[in-house]
Design a protein around this motif. Structure first.
Motif, mmCIF file in Angstrom:
data_model
loop_
_atom_site.group_PDB
_atom_site.id
_atom_site.type_symbol
_atom_site.label_atom_id
_atom_site.label_comp_id
_atom_site.label_asym_id
_atom_site.label_seq_id
_atom_site.Cartn_x
_atom_site.Cartn_y
_atom_site.Cartn_z
ATOM 1 N N THR A 17 57.867 54.295 31.029
ATOM 2 C CA THR A 17 57.453 53.931 29.673
ATOM 3 C C THR A 17 57.252 52.443 29.447
ATOM 4 O O THR A 17 56.608 52.060 28.474
ATOM 5 N N GLY A 18 57.856 51.605 30.293
ATOM 6 C CA GLY A 18 57.788 50.165 30.089
ATOM 7 C C GLY A 18 58.823 49.640 29.116
ATOM 8 O O GLY A 18 58.865 48.435 28.839
ATOM 9 N N GLU A 19 59.682 50.514 28.593
ATOM 10 C CA GLU A 19 60.724 50.062 27.676
ATOM 11 C C GLU A 19 61.592 49.020 28.378
ATOM 12 O O GLU A 19 62.051 49.222 29.511
ATOM 13 N N ILE A 20 61.807 47.890 27.702
ATOM 14 C CA ILE A 20 62.638 46.825 28.263
ATOM 15 C C ILE A 20 64.102 47.235 28.159
ATOM 16 O O ILE A 20 64.602 47.523 27.076
ATOM 17 N N LEU A 21 64.770 47.261 29.295
ATOM 18 C CA LEU A 21 66.170 47.673 29.377
ATOM 19 C C LEU A 21 67.123 46.485 29.455
ATOM 20 O O LEU A 21 68.286 46.597 29.063
ATOM 21 N N CYS A 62 62.537 47.082 33.306
ATOM 22 C CA CYS A 62 61.882 48.060 32.444
ATOM 23 C C CYS A 62 61.976 49.475 33.006
ATOM 24 O O CYS A 62 62.031 49.660 34.226
ATOM 25 N N HIS A 63 61.950 50.425 32.114
ATOM 26 C CA HIS A 63 61.845 51.835 32.494
ATOM 27 C C HIS A 63 60.485 52.023 33.160
ATOM 28 O O HIS A 63 59.454 51.615 32.611
ATOM 29 N N MET A 106 56.512 40.173 30.489
ATOM 30 C CA MET A 106 56.763 41.182 29.457
ATOM 31 C C MET A 106 57.186 40.543 28.130
ATOM 32 O O MET A 106 57.266 41.222 27.120
ATOM 33 N N THR A 107 57.485 39.246 28.150
ATOM 34 C CA THR A 107 57.864 38.508 26.946
ATOM 35 C C THR A 107 57.024 37.235 26.881
ATOM 36 O O THR A 107 56.260 36.939 27.795
ATOM 37 N N SER A 142 63.991 51.876 37.766
ATOM 38 C CA SER A 142 63.516 50.811 36.890
ATOM 39 C C SER A 142 62.862 49.718 37.724
ATOM 40 O O SER A 142 63.062 49.627 38.940
ATOM 41 N N TRP A 199 51.140 50.977 30.841
ATOM 42 C CA TRP A 199 51.950 50.192 29.922
ATOM 43 C C TRP A 199 52.102 48.723 30.312
ATOM 44 O O TRP A 199 52.474 47.893 29.497
ATOM 45 N N LYS A 200 51.801 48.365 31.547
ATOM 46 C CA LYS A 200 52.001 46.981 32.021
ATOM 47 C C LYS A 200 50.942 46.071 31.409
ATOM 48 O O LYS A 200 49.752 46.323 31.564
#
Length: 186
Positions: free
Chosen positions: A158-162, A154-155, A144-145, A138, A122-123
C-alpha cells in the motif's frame, strides 16, 4: 544521532559479528558470522564489495533518476548486503548473468525492487526504494517525505509509511540493533 556516531555504531556491530568468524572472498564480498556445527559452511551476513563511481553513475542511468547522496556514499562501501540470512536486504547492483563460487553471491537488485513497486502504483516519481525486510515484506525508500535525507519504511502493498528515520545511517543502526537483539537474545 550524528552521522559519524551512526557510522561508528554500524562498524562496531560488524566488528562484533566478525568475532564469530569472517571470510573475504576474491570478489571483495565479506562473509560474517559463521554458523557453528554445520556440515556445510553457512554465514549469517553477507557484505558485498562497494561500487566504483562509474558504476554508481551507470546505476543512476539505468534507474533514470538520481540516487540520494547518502545512498551513493553507502554504495561506495557496499553494493548491497544481507543480514541474518536475508531478514534485511540492502538492494544494490547485480552483475549480469550467473556466476559460480565467489561470483555467485550477488545482492538483491535495486532495479527489480523499484520496478516491482512502480507496478503497484503507489511509489511517487523520483522516490528510490533500496532495502526490504523479509519478515514483513516492508520496504525502505527515499523520497516519501519532503525531507530529502529521510528514509521511510513502508508497507509493500500500500505504501503506508510505517516508520521514519532521519538518514540512511540512522535507519541502518536501528535495523542492525533491532535484528541483533531479536536473533541473539538469550
Amino acid at each position: 544521532m550524528a552521522e559519524t556516531q551512526s557510522i561508528a555504531k554500524i562498524q562496531d556491530t560488524f566488528d562484533r559479528w566478525r568475532q564469530m568468524g569472517s571470510r573475504k572472498l576474491r570478489s571483495g564480498t565479506e562473509l560474517i558470522g559463521l554458523v557453528p556445527d554445520q556440515e556445510t559452511e553457512l554465514w549469517l551476513h553477507v557484505i558485498h564489495a562497494g561500487l566504483p563511481l562509474a558504476q554508481i553513475d551507470q546505476l543512476e542511468r539505468a534507474m533514470q533518476t538520481s540516487l540520494p547522496r547518502d545512498l551513493r556514499a553507502l554504495y561506495r562501501v557496499t553494493r548491497g548486503l544481507s543480514l541474518f540470512h536475508g531478514a534485511f536486504n540492502l538492494h544494490g547492483r547485480r552483475a549480469p548473468g550467473f556466476g559460480t563460487a565467489d561470483c555467485a553471491l550477488q545482492p538483491e537488485d535495486i532495479l527489480e525492487l523499484n520496478h516491482g513497486l512502480d507496478v503497484l502504483g503507489w511509489k511517487p516519481p523520483g522516490a528510490v526504494a533500496f532495502a526490504a525486510n523479509a519478515w514483513d515484506q516492508s520496504v525502505h525508500l527515499f523520497g516519501m517525505t519532503e525531507q530529502p535525507r529521510q528514509v521511510a519504511r513502508c508497507h509493500r502493498g500500500t505504501g503506508e509509511i510505517l516508520e521514519l528515520d532521519g538518514t540512511i545511517w540512522e535507519c541502518l543502526v536501528r535495523k542492525l540493533y533491532r535484528l541483533d537483539r531479536l536473533i541473539t537474545a538469550p
